[in-house]
Every structure is written in structure tokens, then in C-alpha cells.
Scaffold this motif. Structure first.
Motif, PDB file in Angstrom:
ATOM      1  N   GLU A 127       3.489 -10.096   2.403  1.00  0.00           N
ATOM      2  CA  GLU A 127       3.904 -11.080   1.431  1.00  0.00           C
ATOM      3  C   GLU A 127       5.109 -11.463   1.574  1.00  0.00           C
ATOM      4  O   GLU A 127       5.507 -12.552   1.296  1.00  0.00           O
ATOM      5  N   LEU A 138       6.491 -15.576   2.472  1.00  0.00           N
ATOM      6  CA  LEU A 138       7.430 -16.155   1.304  1.00  0.00           C
ATOM      7  C   LEU A 138       8.545 -16.524   2.458  1.00  0.00           C
ATOM      8  O   LEU A 138       9.072 -17.578   2.433  1.00  0.00           O
ATOM      9  N   ASP A 176       9.631 -20.585   3.490  1.00  0.00           N
ATOM     10  CA  ASP A 176      10.995 -21.363   3.255  1.00  0.00           C
ATOM     11  C   ASP A 176      11.239 -22.128   4.678  1.00  0.00           C
ATOM     12  O   ASP A 176      11.831 -23.013   4.511  1.00  0.00           O
ATOM     13  N   ALA A 235      14.146 -15.379   0.082  1.00  0.00           N
ATOM     14  CA  ALA A 235      13.086 -14.341   0.823  1.00  0.00           C
ATOM     15  C   ALA A 235      13.821 -14.019   2.205  1.00  0.00           C
ATOM     16  O   ALA A 235      13.463 -12.761   2.309  1.00  0.00           O
ATOM     17  N   LYS A 238      15.446 -20.221  -3.706  1.00  0.00           N
ATOM     18  CA  LYS A 238      15.283 -18.921  -4.376  1.00  0.00           C
ATOM     19  C   LYS A 238      14.061 -18.397  -4.864  1.00  0.00           C
ATOM     20  O   LYS A 238      13.494 -17.318  -5.403  1.00  0.00           O
ATOM     21  N   GLU A 239      12.979 -19.704  -5.045  1.00  0.00           N
ATOM     22  CA  GLU A 239      12.091 -19.429  -5.955  1.00  0.00           C
ATOM     23  C   GLU A 239      11.041 -18.502  -5.368  1.00  0.00           C
ATOM     24  O   GLU A 239      10.711 -17.439  -5.920  1.00  0.00           O
ATOM     25  N   ARG A 240      10.762 -18.838  -4.145  1.00  0.00           N
ATOM     26  CA  ARG A 240       9.803 -17.704  -3.582  1.00  0.00           C
ATOM     27  C   ARG A 240      10.132 -16.502  -3.257  1.00  0.00           C
ATOM     28  O   ARG A 240       9.453 -15.419  -3.642  1.00  0.00           O
ATOM     29  N   GLU A 249      12.339 -14.923  -5.358  1.00  0.00           N
ATOM     30  CA  GLU A 249      12.135 -14.181  -6.541  1.00  0.00           C
ATOM     31  C   GLU A 249      10.920 -13.499  -6.880  1.00  0.00           C
ATOM     32  O   GLU A 249      10.924 -12.723  -7.744  1.00  0.00           O
ATOM     33  N   THR A 250       9.859 -14.199  -6.443  1.00  0.00           N
ATOM     34  CA  THR A 250       8.552 -13.779  -6.658  1.00  0.00           C
ATOM     35  C   THR A 250       8.294 -12.268  -6.150  1.00  0.00           C
ATOM     36  O   THR A 250       7.318 -11.617  -6.455  1.00  0.00           O
ATOM     37  N   PHE A 251       9.019 -11.930  -5.055  1.00  0.00           N
ATOM     38  CA  PHE A 251       8.828 -10.412  -4.613  1.00  0.00           C
ATOM     39  C   PHE A 251       9.621  -9.619  -5.071  1.00  0.00           C
ATOM     40  O   PHE A 251      10.904  -9.605  -5.123  1.00  0.00           O
ATOM     41  N   LYS A 252       9.071  -8.525  -5.656  1.00  0.00           N
ATOM     42  CA  LYS A 252       9.539  -7.461  -6.261  1.00  0.00           C
ATOM     43  C   LYS A 252       9.799  -6.110  -5.492  1.00  0.00           C
ATOM     44  O   LYS A 252      10.240  -5.221  -6.389  1.00  0.00           O
TER      45      LYS A 252
END
Ligand SMILES: O=C(O)CCC(=O)C(=O)O
Length: 328
Positions: free
Chosen positions: A61, A65, A69, A123, A320-322, A324-327
Motif C-alpha cells: 500500500e 501511494l 505521487d 508517502a 501529502k494527501e496520499r 497521510e492515508t498511510f497509518k
């Protein structure tokens, strides 16, 4: 001829010293208990061979991401000040320009190196400082880790044989290592990375005329002289040439003095998407390499640090949006 002929022994990473005791190191240092690999085995392998492969540690994942980018940069270069190098061949002067000075078609070509895209991509930063890579590097440096420089590739580099330390230098040049993160399974015809196991300790350091570090201004020997020297040395020493055919999710980590290069691309349509990251230790690189001495702005993750590029602060985390989805 002037200059040092080897790394300074006083500042060598502990594991590169003659008397390095890996079991003792593991007994006396507080290390992560949840590592997905056997650290003792990997450190022993590293000491002997100058590289390790950590199998299936990087989440697909996060890789996807990052690559989305990269595709955004490729499709919209006018938005980016990313440094993109396009070579006519490895030995002509490099053509390094901002992405906005190239077209999509040019960036999709061969001999393209996208430099330090982690500046723009969150990412990419998260991949650069991925926890299982950083934990290994912390162990070999016995120090907090700094992400120093990164390269994004769509195709094989076909880079002649070299080791990294003459080019990628921090205050302590032996405090350097790199990670090769495939974005797709590596295909044999894509110009895979090759390397010579054990070369990091068996090959004597080359003298560029001004010492062991290359300088465009002071070296009397060229990168091609260096490549020839290394190819001959590895042959004479009977070092095994290995080809990196790893899979998405794996990562290769290699030593600053490991002899390696990019094989010839046999199928020009075969991509070899990859993210190549260079690291140092916090004591060897306390500032951004483009602003020695200045206090850097820091991004921290998993106990690793990346410094903001002082040349293009307006571009930091543009994407940065993509990320940020990675936790993870
Ligand atoms: O990925 C490649 O083919 C070459 C990368 C490399 O040699 C380097 O960054 O030092």
C-alpha cells in the motif's frame, strides 16, 4: 598522490571493526522486539557480505501511494521544482534541471534520475523512513539514522560499477548505507542492479588522484577509471557477481563500499520502477548536505530524520494527501 587511502578507523561503524562482536552488541543494546526478521542473522550476513535483503517487510500500500505521487510528478512536471537528472550517457556532464524544465515525454525516457522526490512527497518520506529499514540501519550505525538523499527510477540506471562513498559524502564517509526498494518485482531483462558480495571489505579503496573521494575539480582519475579498477579487482579476487531479482515488498540494504552497478537493459520496454535511498548517521550528518552548518528543519518518523531541502522550502510536502492515508 594526496588524500586518505581508507576510511578513518576511529569513526568506522562498530560492525566494520575487526573485533565486532554481534552477540555482545545484541545483548547490550535495547532493540525493537517486534522485528519481522532475525536481526542477529542479518547482522552476521551484513558483516560478511556487505548487504542484506529484508524479505516482504514493506507494505505494498505504501509503495503504491509513493508511486502514484511519482506519476503525478511525471504527468504534471510544471508544478514541481524537483531536481531531475537526464543523462545522455553516464560519462558526459549531467543535465540536472528542475522538473518544470523538462516535459513528461523526457521524464518518461531512459537515463532519468528523479532526485530527492521525498521533499515533495509525504508517502516517499514514509517509505524512506520505513520502520524495518530504520531499525536495521540503527543497529549497524549504533546511532539514530538520517535519510540523506533519494532517487526514483522508472527504468534501469545502467550505471557503471561503483561504490557509493566517493560520491555521497557526509562528515563521516563510512557512516553511509543505501536501500533499494522495488516498486514492482524485478525482471531479469530490465537492467537489474548487480553487486559483488564481500567487496566492501576485500577491494582496496581506489585513489582518484586526490584521495578516495571523487571531485570533479581535483580528481585526476575519472569515474570510468574507477569502474574499470573495480571490475578488474572483483574478477581478480573471485568475488561473486550477484543480480538483484527481488520482489515488491522486499528491500536490499547495502554498505557504502559494496561494489555494484546497473546491468544493461535487454528489453527497452521493461520498466524497473524503484526507490533508492541513501542514509547516514545523525552524528555524521547533523545538517542538510546543501546547507552545511545551518540548523535544518526536521521531519521525524520511526526515530529517523529527514532534513527539509533549504533550496526549495515552498515545495515541502506538496503532495501529502496520499501519504497521510498511510497509518503504518
Ligand atoms: O538502481 C541502480 O541501478 C543504481 C543505483 C545506484 O547504484 C546508486 O544509487 O548508488
Amino acid at each position: 598522490m594526496n588524500g586518505p587511502r581508507d576510511f578513518d578507523t576511529e569513526t568506522l561503524p562498530w560492525i566494520d571493526r575487526e573485533n565486532a562482536d554481534i552477540s555482545e552488541f545484541l545483548k547490550t543494546h535495547q532493540l525493537r522486539a517486534d522485528l519481522p526478521y532475525n536481526l542477529e542473522e542479518k547482522l552476521n550476513f551484513w558483516k560478511e557480505n556487505g548487504y542484506v535483503v529484508l524479505e516482504q517487510v514493506i507494505p505494498h500500500e505504501l509503495i503504491d501511494l509513493y508511486w502514484s505521487d511519482v506519476m503525478e510528478l511525471i504527468n504534471n512536471p510544471s508544478k514541481f521544482k524537483t531536481y531531475v537528472q537526464i543523462d545522455r550517457d553516464e560519462f558526459k556532464p549531467k543535465l540536472m534541471r528542475h522538473a518544470y524544465e523538462w516535459t513528461t515525454g523526457q521524464i518518461l525516457g531512459k537515463m532519468v534520475k528523479i532526485n530527492d522526490f521525498h521533499n515533495q512527497s509525504l508517502a516517499a518520506k514514509k517509505l524512506f523512513l520505513y520502520k524495518d529499514i530504520i531499525s536495521f540501519l540503527e543497529a549497524i550505525f549504533n546511532s539514530p539514522v538520517v535519510g540523506m538523499q533519494s532517487l526514483s527510477f522508472l527504468y534501469g540506471s545502467q550505471q557503471p560499477t561503483h561504490a557509493d562513498y566517493p560520491w555521497v559524502t557526509a562528515k563521516i564517509p563510512s557512516n553511509l548505507a543505501a536501500a533499494w526498494i522495488p516498486v514492482e518485482d524485478v525482471h531479469i531483462n530490465s537492467g537489474p542492479l548487480y553487486y559483488f558480495a564481500g567487496s566492501h571489505k576485500k577491494v582496496k579503496k581506489f585513489n582518484f588522484g586526490n584521495g578516495i573521494f571523487y571531485s570533479g575539480q581535483y580528481s585526476t582519475k575519472t569515474p570510468l577509471d574507477y569502474a574499470r579498477y573495480l571490475d578488474n579487482q572483483c574478477k581478480e579476487l573471485n568475488l561473486e557477481k550477484q543480480t538483484l531479482l527481488i520482489k515488491k515488498g522486499d528491500v536490499l540494504i547495502w554498505h557504502s563500499a559494496l561494489v555494484h552497478g546497473g546491468s544493461i537493459i535487454n528489453d527497452p520496454n521493461q520498466t524497473r520502477k524503484s526507490f533508492v535511498c541513501h542514509y547516514s548517521s545523525a552524528q555524521a550528518l547533523p545538517f542538510h548536505r546543501e546547507a552545511p552548518g545551518a540548523e535544518p528543519k526536521k521531519f521525524k518518523l520511526n526515530n529517523g530524520t529527514i532534513y527539509e531541502d533549504p533550496r526549495i522550502p515552498d515545495q515541502e510536502n506538496l503532495l501529502k494527501e496520499r501519504g497521510e492515508t498511510f497509518k503504518g
